[in-house]
Scaffold this motif. Sequence first.
Motif, short mmCIF file in Angstrom:
data_model
loop_
_atom_site.label_atom_id
_atom_site.label_comp_id
_atom_site.label_asym_id
_atom_site.label_seq_id
_atom_site.Cartn_x
_atom_site.Cartn_y
_atom_site.Cartn_z
N LEU A 2 0.84 -1.20 0.00
CA LEU A 2 0.00 0.00 0.00
C LEU A 2 0.87 1.25 0.00
O LEU A 2 1.67 1.45 0.91
N VAL A 3 0.71 2.06 -1.05
CA VAL A 3 1.37 3.37 -1.09
C VAL A 3 0.38 4.38 -0.56
O VAL A 3 -0.61 4.71 -1.23
N SER A 4 0.61 4.83 0.65
CA SER A 4 -0.38 5.69 1.32
C SER A 4 -0.32 7.10 0.77
O SER A 4 0.74 7.68 0.61
N LYS A 5 -1.51 7.63 0.45
CA LYS A 5 -1.64 9.03 0.01
C LYS A 5 -2.59 9.74 0.96
O LYS A 5 -3.46 9.13 1.56
N ASN A 6 -2.40 11.03 1.07
CA ASN A 6 -3.25 11.84 1.95
C ASN A 6 -3.27 11.28 3.37
O ASN A 6 -4.31 11.16 4.02
N THR A 7 -2.07 10.89 3.85
CA THR A 7 -1.98 10.34 5.20
C THR A 7 -2.32 11.41 6.22
O THR A 7 -1.85 12.55 6.14
N GLN A 8 -3.14 11.04 7.21
CA GLN A 8 -3.54 11.95 8.27
C GLN A 8 -2.90 11.55 9.58
O GLN A 8 -2.21 10.52 9.65
N LEU A 9 -3.12 12.32 10.62
CA LEU A 9 -2.57 11.95 11.93
C LEU A 9 -3.13 10.61 12.37
O LEU A 9 -2.42 9.77 12.92
#
Length: 832
Positions: A801-808
Motif C-alpha cells: 500500500l502506497v499511502s496518500k493523503n496520510t492523516q494523523l
Amino acid sequence: MAKKKLKKWGLLALLCLLFAITAGLATFAFILRDLPDPEQFETRQIIQSTKIYDRTGEVLLYEVYGEEKRTTIPYEKIPDHLKWATISIEDKDFYTHSGFDVFSIIQGAIIEPLTGKRERARGGSTITQQLAKNAFLSPERTIIRKIKELVVAYELEKKYSKDEILNLYLNQVPYGGNAYGVEAASKTFFNKSAEELNLAESALLASLPQATSYYSPWGKHVDDLMRRKNNVLESMFELGYIDEEEKERAKNFEYTFAEQATNIKAPHFTLEVQEYLASKYGEDFVRTAGLNVTTTLDWELQQAAEKVVFEGAERNKELYRGFNSALVAQDATTGQILAMVGSKNYFADPEPENCDPGLNCRFEGNFNVATQGLRQPGSAMKPFAYLTAFERGYSPDTIVFDLPTEFAANNPKCPVLVNFSNNEKECFHPQNFDETFRGPVTLRTALAQSINVPAVKVLYLAGIDNVLKNAQNFGMTNLTERSRYGLSLVLGGGEVTLANLVNAYSVLAQEGVKHDQTLILRISDSKGNVLEEYKDISQRVIDPQYPRIINNILTDIGERAGLFSSSLPLTIFPGHQVALKTGTTNDYRDAWTVGYTPELVVGVWSGNNNNAPMEQRGSSLLAAIPIWSAFMEEALKDRSLISFNNPEPILTTKPILRGEYITNYKIGSQSYPQIHNILYYVEKNDPQGNMPPNPENDSQFENWEAPVLRWAETTIPNFSGIYNQLIPFGANLDSEVADLNSSINITYPENGSFIKGTIPVQAQISAKFNIRNIQLFFNDLLMDNRIITQENKEILYQFNLVSKNTQLQNSLKLKVIDEFGNEIIKEIILFR
C-alpha cells in the motif's frame, strides 16, 4: 355648595376640551406642515431603487425598480376596457366617493393590524389615495403617512375631475418590471402600445398594481395572476362593463408575453430574494426605499452552477428527453445558500415538443424548480429511513434479505411468493433498479448501493411515523400528508423541493445540527441604517451518532462501487471525503443527486417541468450525477480536506444485527443452524431486546419469511437436511459461529502502529464458503479490489500500500465477500 362644585367641574371640563382641541389642531398642523401641493407633480420625491448584491457586496445582481420607464399618453388613447378593468378591481365606487372609503380605512388601520391578516388580492385604498401615495408620499406604513394620504386625496378630488384623476393614476401607477403607467406596462409585457390592448390584456394589466412582484407574468405565481385576471373580468361583468360572451372569451385568451429584459444576474435566486423583501417589508417600500441588500450568493459558484446545469440539461435532452435541471448549493455550517439555479435557462422559451396535451408547461425557464417544484425524491429519502432505524437500535451490519417480497400483507390478491406479472393496485412488490436480487445484505451495503427491497424493510422496521418525524425535523417540511404515505415513501411516495432536500442533507453533514436556510447577509436602508443582519439560527435535532453512521456509509467508495460501476470516478474527488446519495423515481420522472462534505451540500434535480417521464437509456441516475460531479469539482478545488467523524462502535449479541444471517444454536457439539428473516429474531420496535416469542404475529413476518426459505432451499447445499431443524430445549446461542462465517486476521501492520512510506499489508483470511472478493480501503478510499475466481476458502492476502493523503489518524480496512454475499470487515487504526 353643590352648584359651585358643579360649576367648578364644568369649567375644568371645558378647559380640558379646549386643550384637547388645541392639541389636536396642533398635532394635525404638525402632521400637515410639509404636506405636498397636489399641483407639484414634477417636483415630487425622487424614488430610490433597491440594489441586490452577491455576498461580497461588489457584484450587482439586480436593481429593483432602478429607473422608471414611463411614457405619458392622453386619456382618450387609453382603452375604455382598461379604465373599466382598473376601476372594477381597484375601486368600484370611484365615481361616487370623495377620495377615500371609510370602511377600507377602518379595515386597513384597525382590523388588519389587530388580526394580523392582510389580503394580497384585495385593494384597500381608493384610486385617488393610491395616486396620492405613489405621487407624493413615502411607502412607510404609519398612521401619520395615512393621514397625509387622505388629505392629499381630498385635495386631489377638489382640484381634478374624476376622469383627470383616473388619467393621472393610469399614467403614474407602477406595473412591475420598472414600468410606470399603462403605456410603459403595455410595451414591457406585450410589446405594443396601450391603445392596441384587447380586453384580456387590459384585465391582466389591471391585475398587476396590487402586488407587482408577486403577480409578475415572468414570475412564479402566474397561476395566481390568471385567477386575479379572471376576478377582474367577473367584476367587470357584474358592474355591467362587459357581457357574458366577452367575459368568457377573455378568460380563455392565450397570452403571449414579451421577453423579459436580461439585466439580472442569478435570476431564480435574485427573485427569491426580491419576493422575501416584498413579503417582509412591502413592495412599495422595496421599490422606493433605496435598500442595499447583501445576499449569501457566491457569484463564482453561481456562474459554475449555471454552466453545468445548462450543459447537463442539454445532454439529458438528447439522451433521456429530460429537458430541465436545477441545482442548489448550501454552506452546511451556516445554512447560507451559495448558488441556486432553478432551471437550465431562466429566459428560455418552453420546449414545445416536451408539452404533453393538457399539461401546463408554459414558463419552463422562469419556473423555479429549486423552491417551487414539489417532486418525488425517490431513493434520496432512504438515508432518513436508515438513520431512524439506527436511532431505534439497528446496526449498519444488520442483515436483511434482498429478495422478491410482497409488502401488501394478508391480501388474497397479493400472493406471499411474488409474481411480478401481478399488476393489482393493492399489491406492492418493488423491483430493484437493476432487476437483480442479492440475498442477504447488510444495511450498510443496502444503503450505499441504494437497493430498494431492503429500504422498504428498513422503513417498516423504523416506523413510517418515526421516519417522517425525523425528515420534518431535518427540514423536509413539505411531508405533511400522512394519510398518503405508505411503505413506498422511501422509493418516492412523498413530494419535496430541492431546496428542502438540500437543507435536510446539511443536517447529516453537520452531524444532527440544523441551520436555518437563508438568502440574506445584510439589509440596510439609504441612510445606512441596518434593518436586518445574518444571525445563525441552529438547533440539534438528533444525537450525532446516527448522522455519523449515515456519513460513514455514504462516503464508503468501496460500497458505492457496486451501484456506479464505470461511473464511479464521477463520485471521487482526490483529497476530499464526499458523501453521496442518488435518487430516481421508478417511472423515471425525477433523477436526483445530493452530495456533501462537512462544509458544503450540493443537490441536483433533473427531469421535466410538466412531470413527463424521461426515457430509460442505460442508467437513469446519470441524468443528475454528471451535473453534480462537474459542480463539485469546481467547488472543491480551493477547499482543504475536512474529514467526517467516525461513529462509535455498535456492540450487540444478536448475530442478525452483527452481519451473520446464519444463527447457530448448540447443545454440546451438536449444532442447529438457523436461517430466517430478521423479524424471527427481533421485535421491530426493540431490536436489541429479547427475541419475539411469536414472530408470526407480526403482519409482515410470513411475507418476509417465505422468500427467505425459498432462497435458502435453492442456494445452500443440503439446506433442508441441516438448517432450521427444531431447536431442542436448553440449546444455547453460539456467539462465535466461527465455522459459519469468514474471519480476517491482519498480521501486518499492527493495530495502533505508526506508518511511513509503503505499507506491506498482510492478512490471513478464512471462510466457510468460497471467497469471491477482497477489498482494501485506506481512509475509506478503495486501494485494492481483488476478484477471486478460483475455489478458495483460505487466502494469505498481501498488498503493498502506497499511502496518500496520510492523516494523523488513519483507517485501514479489509472487506471479504464470499460466494453467497456474506461479508465481514476488519478495521485497524494507524498513526502517522
